[in-house]
Design a protein around this motif. Structure first.
Motif, PDB file in Angstrom:
ATOM      1  N   PRO A  41       0.829  -1.201   0.000  1.00 31.87           N
ATOM      2  CA  PRO A  41       0.000   0.000   0.000  1.00 31.87           C
ATOM      3  C   PRO A  41       0.869   1.258   0.000  1.00 31.87           C
ATOM      4  O   PRO A  41       1.909   1.312   0.665  1.00 31.87           O
ATOM      5  N   VAL A  42       0.453   2.248  -0.774  1.00 30.83           N
ATOM      6  CA  VAL A  42       1.077   3.567  -0.759  1.00 30.83           C
ATOM      7  C   VAL A  42       0.126   4.445   0.042  1.00 30.83           C
ATOM      8  O   VAL A  42      -1.036   4.606  -0.343  1.00 30.83           O
ATOM      9  N   ILE A  43       0.613   4.987   1.157  1.00 30.35           N
ATOM     10  CA  ILE A  43      -0.279   5.708   2.060  1.00 30.35           C
ATOM     11  C   ILE A  43       0.009   7.200   2.064  1.00 30.35           C
ATOM     12  O   ILE A  43       1.117   7.643   1.754  1.00 30.35           O
ATOM     13  N   ALA A  44      -1.016   7.963   2.436  1.00 34.53           N
ATOM     14  CA  ALA A  44      -0.862   9.409   2.607  1.00 34.53           C
ATOM     15  C   ALA A  44      -0.021   9.654   3.846  1.00 34.53           C
ATOM     16  O   ALA A  44      -0.245   9.043   4.892  1.00 34.53           O
ATOM     17  N   GLU A  45       0.939  10.532   3.714  1.00 32.18           N
ATOM     18  CA  GLU A  45       1.817  10.837   4.838  1.00 32.18           C
ATOM     19  C   GLU A  45       1.359  12.070   5.607  1.00 32.18           C
ATOM     20  O   GLU A  45       1.973  12.439   6.611  1.00 32.18           O
ATOM     21  N   SER A  46       0.281  12.711   5.134  1.00 30.02           N
ATOM     22  CA  SER A  46      -0.269  13.877   5.829  1.00 30.02           C
ATOM     23  C   SER A  46      -1.727  14.045   5.421  1.00 30.02           C
ATOM     24  O   SER A  46      -2.198  13.423   4.467  1.00 30.02           O
ATOM     25  N   ASP A  47      -2.452  14.880   6.147  1.00 37.24           N
ATOM     26  CA  ASP A  47      -3.835  15.211   5.810  1.00 37.24           C
ATOM     27  C   ASP A  47      -3.844  16.230   4.678  1.00 37.24           C
ATOM     28  O   ASP A  47      -2.933  17.048   4.562  1.00 37.24           O
ATOM     29  N   GLY A  48      -4.877  16.196   3.846  1.00 31.81           N
ATOM     30  CA  GLY A  48      -5.008  17.195   2.786  1.00 31.81           C
ATOM     31  C   GLY A  48      -5.926  16.725   1.678  1.00 31.81           C
ATOM     32  O   GLY A  48      -6.686  15.773   1.827  1.00 31.81           O
ATOM     33  N   ILE A  49      -5.839  17.425   0.568  1.00 32.69           N
ATOM     34  CA  ILE A  49      -6.616  17.107  -0.630  1.00 32.69           C
ATOM     35  C   ILE A  49      -5.669  16.457  -1.638  1.00 32.69           C
ATOM     36  O   ILE A  49      -4.582  16.973  -1.893  1.00 32.69           O
ATOM     37  N   LEU A  50      -6.092  15.323  -2.191  1.00 34.93           N
ATOM     38  CA  LEU A  50      -5.284  14.660  -3.208  1.00 34.93           C
ATOM     39  C   LEU A  50      -5.316  15.512  -4.465  1.00 34.93           C
ATOM     40  O   LEU A  50      -6.360  15.701  -5.074  1.00 34.93           O
TER      41      LEU A  50
END
Length: 71
Positions: A41-50
């Motif tokens: 899995p490639v995960i988001a490293e921070s909160d935000g909008i893709l």
């Protein structure tokens, strides 16, 4: 400031989970890569909008290739 998420290895893009414009949280899965019969899995490293999603299912990524940006 946008954050770039890059491939850490040569792999096939097995499944795209998120799409551009999605709200993502740290730890959310964006894409699932497949290499040597393992799912990574490639995960988001921070909160935000893709922002940009630079891969599609079936693509092959090389180490360092851009996968996505988070705004």
């Amino acid at each position: 400031m946008s954050e770039e998420i890059r491939a850490e290895m040569v792999a096939n893009v097995w499944k795209v989970v998120a799409k551009a414009g999605d709200q993502v949280s740290e730890g959310d899965t964006l894409v699932i890569l497949e290499s040597m019969k393992m799912e990574i899995p490639v995960i988001a490293e921070s909160d935000g909008i893709l922002g940009e999603l630079a891969v599609n299912e079936g693509d092959v990524v090389q180490e360092g290739d851009l996968i996505a940006t988070i705004e």
